[in-house]
Motif scaffolding. Sequence first.
Motif, PDB file in Angstrom:
ATOM      1  N   ARG A 217       0.706  -1.157   0.201  1.00  0.00           N
ATOM      2  CA  ARG A 217       0.126  -0.335   0.085  1.00  0.00           C
ATOM      3  C   ARG A 217       1.136   1.175  -0.175  1.00  0.00           C
ATOM      4  NH1 ARG A 217      -3.275  -3.278  -1.051  1.00  0.00           N
ATOM      5  NH2 ARG A 217      -5.956  -3.487  -0.080  1.00  0.00           N
TER       6      ARG A 217
ATOM      7  N   VAL B  94       1.221   4.507   0.530  1.00  0.00           N
ATOM      8  CA  VAL B  94       0.431   5.341   1.540  1.00  0.00           C
ATOM      9  C   VAL B  94       1.430   6.071   2.356  1.00  0.00           C
ATOM     10  CG1 VAL B  94      -1.218   5.664   3.852  1.00  0.00           C
ATOM     11  CG2 VAL B  94      -1.263   3.575   1.960  1.00  0.00           C
TER      12      VAL B  94
ATOM     13  N   TYR C  57      -7.159   6.318  12.495  1.00  0.00           N
ATOM     14  CA  TYR C  57      -5.895   6.331  11.238  1.00  0.00           C
ATOM     15  C   TYR C  57      -6.151   6.834   9.914  1.00  0.00           C
ATOM     16  CZ  TYR C  57      -2.788   4.178   7.403  1.00  0.00           C
ATOM     17  OH  TYR C  57      -2.163   4.742   6.860  1.00  0.00           O
TER      18      TYR C  57
ATOM     19  N   HIS D 150      -6.536  -8.108  -0.298  1.00  0.00           N
ATOM     20  CA  HIS D 150      -5.814  -8.595   0.889  1.00  0.00           C
ATOM     21  C   HIS D 150      -7.526  -7.804   1.965  1.00  0.00           C
ATOM     22  CE1 HIS D 150      -4.210  -4.636   3.043  1.00  0.00           C
ATOM     23  NE2 HIS D 150      -5.611  -4.185   2.438  1.00  0.00           N
TER      24      HIS D 150
ATOM     25  N   HIS E 148      -8.123  -8.054   5.647  1.00  0.00           N
ATOM     26  CA  HIS E 148      -8.380  -7.685   7.549  1.00  0.00           C
ATOM     27  C   HIS E 148      -9.281  -6.819   8.546  1.00  0.00           C
ATOM     28  CE1 HIS E 148      -8.132  -3.155   5.886  1.00  0.00           C
ATOM     29  NE2 HIS E 148      -6.662  -3.802   5.475  1.00  0.00           N
TER      30      HIS E 148
ATOM     31  N   HIS F  83     -10.311  -6.881  -0.637  1.00  0.00           N
ATOM     32  CA  HIS F  83     -10.643  -6.041  -1.625  1.00  0.00           C
ATOM     33  C   HIS F  83      -8.869  -5.794  -2.494  1.00  0.00           C
ATOM     34  CE1 HIS F  83      -8.719  -4.518   2.829  1.00  0.00           C
ATOM     35  NE2 HIS F  83      -7.905  -3.900   2.064  1.00  0.00           N
TER      36      HIS F  83
ATOM     37  N   HIS G 292      -7.594  -2.418  -5.407  1.00  0.00           N
ATOM     38  CA  HIS G 292      -7.872  -1.288  -5.639  1.00  0.00           C
ATOM     39  C   HIS G 292      -6.757  -1.424  -7.416  1.00  0.00           C
ATOM     40  CE1 HIS G 292      -8.793   0.180  -1.966  1.00  0.00           C
ATOM     41  NE2 HIS G 292      -7.933  -0.513  -1.887  1.00  0.00           N
TER      42      HIS G 292
ATOM     43  N   ASP H 166      -7.290   7.547   2.895  1.00  0.00           N
ATOM     44  CA  ASP H 166      -7.812   6.188   3.775  1.00  0.00           C
ATOM     45  C   ASP H 166      -7.908   6.446   5.167  1.00  0.00           C
ATOM     46  OD1 ASP H 166      -6.870   4.022   1.625  1.00  0.00           O
ATOM     47  OD2 ASP H 166      -5.479   4.002   2.760  1.00  0.00           O
TER      48      ASP H 166
ATOM     49  N   ILE I 291      -7.990   1.242  12.801  1.00  0.00           N
ATOM     50  CA  ILE I 291      -6.703   0.971  13.204  1.00  0.00           C
ATOM     51  C   ILE I 291      -6.507   0.401  14.857  1.00  0.00           C
ATOM     52  CG2 ILE I 291      -3.649   0.738  13.472  1.00  0.00           C
ATOM     53  CD1 ILE I 291      -4.115   0.863  10.185  1.00  0.00           C
TER      54      ILE I 291
HETATM   55  O1  GTQ Z   1      -5.091  -0.321   2.047  1.00  0.00           O
HETATM   56  O2  GTQ Z   1      -6.395  -1.685   2.543  1.00  0.00           O
HETATM   57  O3  GTQ Z   1      -4.036   3.189   4.486  1.00  0.00           O
HETATM   58  O4  GTQ Z   1      -5.194  -2.117   4.952  1.00  0.00           O
HETATM   59  C1  GTQ Z   1      -3.229   1.741   5.977  1.00  0.00           C
HETATM   60  C2  GTQ Z   1      -3.715   0.138   5.623  1.00  0.00           C
HETATM   61  C3  GTQ Z   1      -4.638   1.261   3.489  1.00  0.00           C
HETATM   62  C4  GTQ Z   1      -5.340  -0.997   3.523  1.00  0.00           C
HETATM   63  C5  GTQ Z   1      -3.686   1.934   4.827  1.00  0.00           C
HETATM   64  C6  GTQ Z   1      -3.970  -0.905   4.769  1.00  0.00           C
HETATM   65  C7  GTQ Z   1      -4.819   0.231   4.179  1.00  0.00           C
END
Ligand code: GTQ
Length: 353
Positions: free
Chosen positions: A72, A74, A93, A108, A110, A149, A151, A163, A167
């Motif tokens: 990811r 980010v 988060y 993935h 979660h 999911h 992207h 995002d 968390i």
């Molecule tokens: O896209 O699943 O910014 O798992 C941080 C953890 C995005 C995501 C984030 C993540 C994701």
Amino acid sequence: MTTQLGAVSEERQRFYEEIETHSLSPLWQRLHALVPKTPATPAVPMKWDYDGVVRQHVFRAGDIVTAEEAERRVLILENPGLPGSASITHSLYAGLQLVKPGEIARAHRHSQSALRFVIEGCGAYTAVDGERTVMRPGDFVLTPSWRWHDHGNESNEPMVWLDGLDIPILSFFDAGFAETGGTLSQQEQRPVGDSTVRYGNNMLPVDWKPGDLASPILNYPYERSRETLDVLARSGDPDICHGHKLRFVNPASGGSPMPTIAAFIQLLPAGFSTAPYQSTDGAVFTVVEGEGESEIGGIRISWKPRDIFVAPSWHPVVHRCRTTATLFSFSDRAVQEKLGIWREARGNSGEKR
Ligand code: GTQ
């Protein structure tokens, strides 16, 4: 007398040190911090200037790390009052994710719930449990807990979205699980737009039962949020604290779109100034349209489209705008209401509900 007190204090100090070695600690030294009269968060008000500062760093990340390497890609928006926490408020988060043309952010799932709010770019997709939704600026997209999911960006422009995840809540409960998919992207199981029609037309399939607490709708498009705000603004007075404000709902329950995260969109008419408002849910805002400023706990923050700012718990908030403005926001109000601890105070009084 002084000597006596001093002696007691030394005696106490020795006592504290002695009991510490047995993992014991005196409550009377910590009571007021543990049970404050009013919320006292270490989180501070903060703005991230998207076009002036943050955007160039997000794109630089795109030059130095591939989507595959990063998994990811980010940049985390970390509250300066919570260093090292990867949190924007104590419970939430936030980050800015970049997906360049041709890239895929691997499938993935979660136990953390996630929302995506599109900041720039048009035409990339998020797929949730085999259904894709196409993302446009201002769209609010869900990837709820434990749903697969991925992207991908099949458009020819880079896409950046905010995002928002729970968390810190999952880590507080030590309840986080994650799995990586066997394939980069998911096999398509339903056509684009299926869930919007199936669940989003004020009807539900008659025997359908939700499998979890999250909304079955993947995308709340800006086009529809904006139209709704427009209708509200044309036909009634704004609320003194919020302007015209809507909450996004799970059509199966009438509650928040995901069990931990509440999300809102509001329109502030040009020249409007809100009355002070405070609530126990710290909120993350992003500006879709318009320019203005907010005073958050006495700190003034000016904003323009694509900026992101945070109002920590119980900080009085006032918004003012020169032009008509629309703000998206999300918070942990969904959890606090379930626990019966959410509070707000409207106006200047600081009075409880
Ligand atoms: O896209 O699943 O910014 O798992 C941080 C953890 C995005 C995501 C984030 C993540 C994701």
